[in-house]
Scaffold this motif. Sequence first.
Motif, PDB file in Angstrom:
ATOM      1  N   PHE A  74       0.911  -1.046   0.019  1.00 39.69           N
ATOM      2  CA  PHE A  74      -0.184   0.060  -0.119  1.00 39.69           C
ATOM      3  C   PHE A  74       0.839   1.370  -0.087  1.00 39.69           C
ATOM      4  O   PHE A  74       0.600   2.210  -0.792  1.00 39.69           O
ATOM      5  CB  PHE A  74      -1.081   0.095   1.314  1.00 39.69           C
ATOM      6  N   GLU A  75       1.718   1.225   0.859  1.00 40.21           N
ATOM      7  CA  GLU A  75       2.909   2.579   0.812  1.00 40.21           C
ATOM      8  C   GLU A  75       3.543   2.741  -0.301  1.00 40.21           C
ATOM      9  O   GLU A  75       3.487   3.874  -0.956  1.00 40.21           O
ATOM     10  CB  GLU A  75       3.787   2.279   2.052  1.00 40.21           C
ATOM     11  N   ARG A  76       3.975   1.658  -1.046  1.00 37.58           N
ATOM     12  CA  ARG A  76       4.716   2.035  -2.365  1.00 37.58           C
ATOM     13  C   ARG A  76       3.746   2.249  -3.415  1.00 37.58           C
ATOM     14  O   ARG A  76       3.899   3.460  -4.283  1.00 37.58           O
ATOM     15  CB  ARG A  76       5.291   0.634  -2.623  1.00 37.58           C
ATOM     16  N   PHE A 101       0.782   3.841  -3.003  1.00 38.87           N
ATOM     17  CA  PHE A 101       0.064   5.066  -2.796  1.00 38.87           C
ATOM     18  C   PHE A 101       1.536   6.309  -3.164  1.00 38.87           C
ATOM     19  O   PHE A 101       0.932   7.302  -3.691  1.00 38.87           O
ATOM     20  CB  PHE A 101       0.159   5.162  -1.085  1.00 38.87           C
ATOM     21  N   HIS A 102       2.532   6.152  -2.746  1.00 41.46           N
ATOM     22  CA  HIS A 102       3.640   7.192  -2.951  1.00 41.46           C
ATOM     23  C   HIS A 102       3.579   7.101  -4.671  1.00 41.46           C
ATOM     24  O   HIS A 102       3.996   8.263  -5.282  1.00 41.46           O
ATOM     25  CB  HIS A 102       4.783   6.670  -2.454  1.00 41.46           C
ATOM     26  N   ASP A 103       3.439   6.176  -5.538  1.00 37.79           N
ATOM     27  CA  ASP A 103       3.797   6.088  -6.794  1.00 37.79           C
ATOM     28  C   ASP A 103       2.550   6.723  -7.467  1.00 37.79           C
ATOM     29  O   ASP A 103       2.809   7.679  -8.274  1.00 37.79           O
ATOM     30  CB  ASP A 103       3.936   4.680  -7.402  1.00 37.79           C
ATOM     31  N   ILE A 104       1.209   6.664  -6.834  1.00 34.25           N
ATOM     32  CA  ILE A 104       0.135   7.209  -7.485  1.00 34.25           C
ATOM     33  C   ILE A 104      -0.288   8.581  -7.008  1.00 34.25           C
ATOM     34  O   ILE A 104      -0.469   9.641  -7.799  1.00 34.25           O
ATOM     35  CB  ILE A 104      -1.126   6.330  -7.197  1.00 34.25           C
ATOM     36  N   TYR A 105      -0.201   8.738  -5.758  1.00 34.57           N
ATOM     37  CA  TYR A 105      -0.654   9.935  -4.988  1.00 34.57           C
ATOM     38  C   TYR A 105       0.977  11.056  -4.886  1.00 34.57           C
ATOM     39  O   TYR A 105       0.563  12.304  -4.741  1.00 34.57           O
ATOM     40  CB  TYR A 105      -1.264  10.081  -3.776  1.00 34.57           C
ATOM     41  N   GLY A 106       1.739  10.425  -4.747  1.00 40.36           N
ATOM     42  CA  GLY A 106       3.192  11.110  -4.478  1.00 40.36           C
ATOM     43  C   GLY A 106       3.045  11.724  -2.937  1.00 40.36           C
ATOM     44  O   GLY A 106       2.470  11.292  -2.227  1.00 40.36           O
ATOM     45  N   VAL A 107       4.473  12.333  -2.883  1.00 39.93           N
ATOM     46  CA  VAL A 107       4.790  12.757  -1.370  1.00 39.93           C
ATOM     47  C   VAL A 107       3.895  14.020  -1.197  1.00 39.93           C
ATOM     48  O   VAL A 107       3.897  14.881  -2.308  1.00 39.93           O
ATOM     49  CB  VAL A 107       6.280  13.217  -1.203  1.00 39.93           C
ATOM     50  N   ASP A 108       3.715  14.517  -0.063  1.00 38.04           N
ATOM     51  CA  ASP A 108       3.175  15.762   0.385  1.00 38.04           C
ATOM     52  C   ASP A 108       1.690  16.021  -0.328  1.00 38.04           C
ATOM     53  O   ASP A 108       1.081  17.228  -0.751  1.00 38.04           O
ATOM     54  CB  ASP A 108       4.016  16.983  -0.050  1.00 38.04           C
ATOM     55  N   TYR A 109       0.870  14.829  -0.688  1.00 41.63           N
ATOM     56  CA  TYR A 109      -0.516  15.069  -1.256  1.00 41.63           C
ATOM     57  C   TYR A 109      -1.141  15.679  -0.308  1.00 41.63           C
ATOM     58  O   TYR A 109      -1.317  15.800   0.670  1.00 41.63           O
ATOM     59  CB  TYR A 109      -0.959  13.643  -1.546  1.00 41.63           C
ATOM     60  N   GLY A 110      -1.954  16.639  -0.811  1.00 40.52           N
ATOM     61  CA  GLY A 110      -3.176  17.497  -0.195  1.00 40.52           C
ATOM     62  C   GLY A 110      -2.509  18.552   0.594  1.00 40.52           C
ATOM     63  O   GLY A 110      -3.283  19.154   1.363  1.00 40.52           O
ATOM     64  N   ARG A 111      -1.154  18.683   0.639  1.00 41.78           N
ATOM     65  CA  ARG A 111      -0.725  19.835   1.273  1.00 41.78           C
ATOM     66  C   ARG A 111      -0.982  21.233   0.601  1.00 41.78           C
ATOM     67  O   ARG A 111      -0.940  21.098  -0.623  1.00 41.78           O
ATOM     68  CB  ARG A 111       0.850  19.526   1.747  1.00 41.78           C
ATOM     69  N   SER A 112      -0.875  22.218   1.384  1.00 43.36           N
ATOM     70  CA  SER A 112      -0.918  23.842   0.747  1.00 43.36           C
ATOM     71  C   SER A 112       0.107  23.860  -0.098  1.00 43.36           C
ATOM     72  O   SER A 112       1.435  23.439   0.170  1.00 43.36           O
ATOM     73  CB  SER A 112      -1.422  24.564   1.897  1.00 43.36           C
ATOM     74  N   GLU A 113       0.339  24.711  -0.952  1.00 47.10           N
ATOM     75  CA  GLU A 113       1.334  25.308  -1.529  1.00 47.10           C
ATOM     76  C   GLU A 113       2.409  26.040  -0.684  1.00 47.10           C
ATOM     77  O   GLU A 113       3.632  25.822  -0.926  1.00 47.10           O
ATOM     78  CB  GLU A 113       1.060  26.426  -2.469  1.00 47.10           C
ATOM     79  N   LYS A 114       1.745  26.915   0.320  1.00 44.83           N
ATOM     80  CA  LYS A 114       2.611  27.190   1.312  1.00 44.83           C
ATOM     81  C   LYS A 114       3.635  26.244   2.075  1.00 44.83           C
ATOM     82  O   LYS A 114       4.724  26.414   2.274  1.00 44.83           O
ATOM     83  CB  LYS A 114       1.862  28.226   2.325  1.00 44.83           C
ATOM     84  N   TYR A 115       2.857  25.197   2.366  1.00 46.86           N
ATOM     85  CA  TYR A 115       3.663  23.996   2.961  1.00 46.86           C
ATOM     86  C   TYR A 115       4.888  23.520   2.237  1.00 46.86           C
ATOM     87  O   TYR A 115       5.859  23.371   2.834  1.00 46.86           O
ATOM     88  CB  TYR A 115       2.506  22.980   3.550  1.00 46.86           C
TER      89      TYR A 115
END
Length: 467
Positions: A304-306, A308-322
């Motif tokens: 699941f972790e692999r 998820f990272h391939d499909i959604y990437g890192v920092d998904y859902g985070r604001s542009e400022k973050y």
Amino acid sequence: MNIDNILGFIIEDQKEIPFSYKDGILTLFHSNIASWKKEKHKCFLNWKNFNYDTWIGEKIFEGICQDDNKVRFCVSEDASTDNGYYSYSVKYVLKYSGMNHNQIRQIELTGKEINYFLEVGYFNKFLHNENSVSATIDFTGLHDLCSYQWKNVDIKASYYLSCELRHKSLTPLKEQARLLIEFSTPQDEIFTLHVCHHFLNLFQYLSYRRDIELFDAKIRGGIENTNDSTGYGILHEVNLSENFANEANKEQERIIKFEEIKKGISKLISAIAEERVYLEHIVPSLRARSTYKIDRIILNFAAFEREFHDIYGVDYGRSEKYITTKNEAIQLLKNEANKHSGDKKKYYKSFATTITKTDNSYEQRLEHALKDCREEMKISIANTYRNEIETKIADFPRRMNALRNDSVHANSNWQIEPININDFSVLEDLIYAIRLKNVGIDTRSIQKCLASLRGYNLPDALTINKK
């Protein structure tokens, strides 16, 4: 072409060495007594040259067979010897005629799961009497399956159906689906074997088990610098696939079918070829699906972790400022690292790496994936939990996160509760749902795919139309 038992001569350093190949072992012989006596004690002289700090390599033997075809053996350099007679474990055999080994243009694959995937065996008409047997088959000719690019080579796969008529048999007409895979430019056997593995992995993914049956690849090609494509051969990889399963009827049912996935199969096999699809968690056989041991549990968490990272990437859902602030912090630490040396430089780099890997928790990733694929997972969840569904699924991410931490860190007091068995099933379905959605499969088809893998019935509104 028969590759079960091959006799012939290896051509090496202008020498002709007799050989025998059987059951994955290549044995070299001597042409005379003098040659045998010379080699008999040679292996003892080579012991001092062994390097135990390097990987055992491979080598290629080329030769000619008893039927006048050419042959190439890829063997392990770690040979065994019996009083001067050397034997090698063979990794693959290429037996061919009328072409060069690096001019392969097409490969043809057959196997049981290919038949299941394409659902061969349906007839519009079947007439049988004592004088004749005739049949009209649903699909004939060559049909597109998928296409993708790998190592700058365009690869196209099609399928067709062949039939074998058996006289005086309870099953007089045997069908066989065949995959025809074509390369945009001629390739060697190494490239060809990699492509065979792409399709082996594809069928392992589609059936969620490793014991996939693929027969030897038939190859076609031509002589270099000509347009002739009359050359042919067999490419056999020793132990490419072993068939351990016995439950043929269940195997045929528990596989994702072409009709459900055809819109996304090109993207899926492209991701498999690029090694972006995690496959280590796939179980050995259909029977193994019913057992959850610690290794399977951990591999499912990792899958699941692999994925998820391939499909959604890192920092998904985070604001542009973050994201901007995070990148600035990493850059500041790298700049400071460049101003120092020794341990201080190492520490700054370590801090930068830690921040780079900072991401949402496992629990948050599960929540996001469930929210994104809730409609695709709707029937699977209902079929799994059956009652108090909303309460159970709401707490699913927390339960899985706790078990994941306990299992990965080997906490001695961790326990699996009855509900966790259902949780593992939902997790496995979720791993499939996020990937199938990513390659462009629609919601209804994903629901059918999960139902096929798990073996449950869909509601009447979603029941697959039978041919």
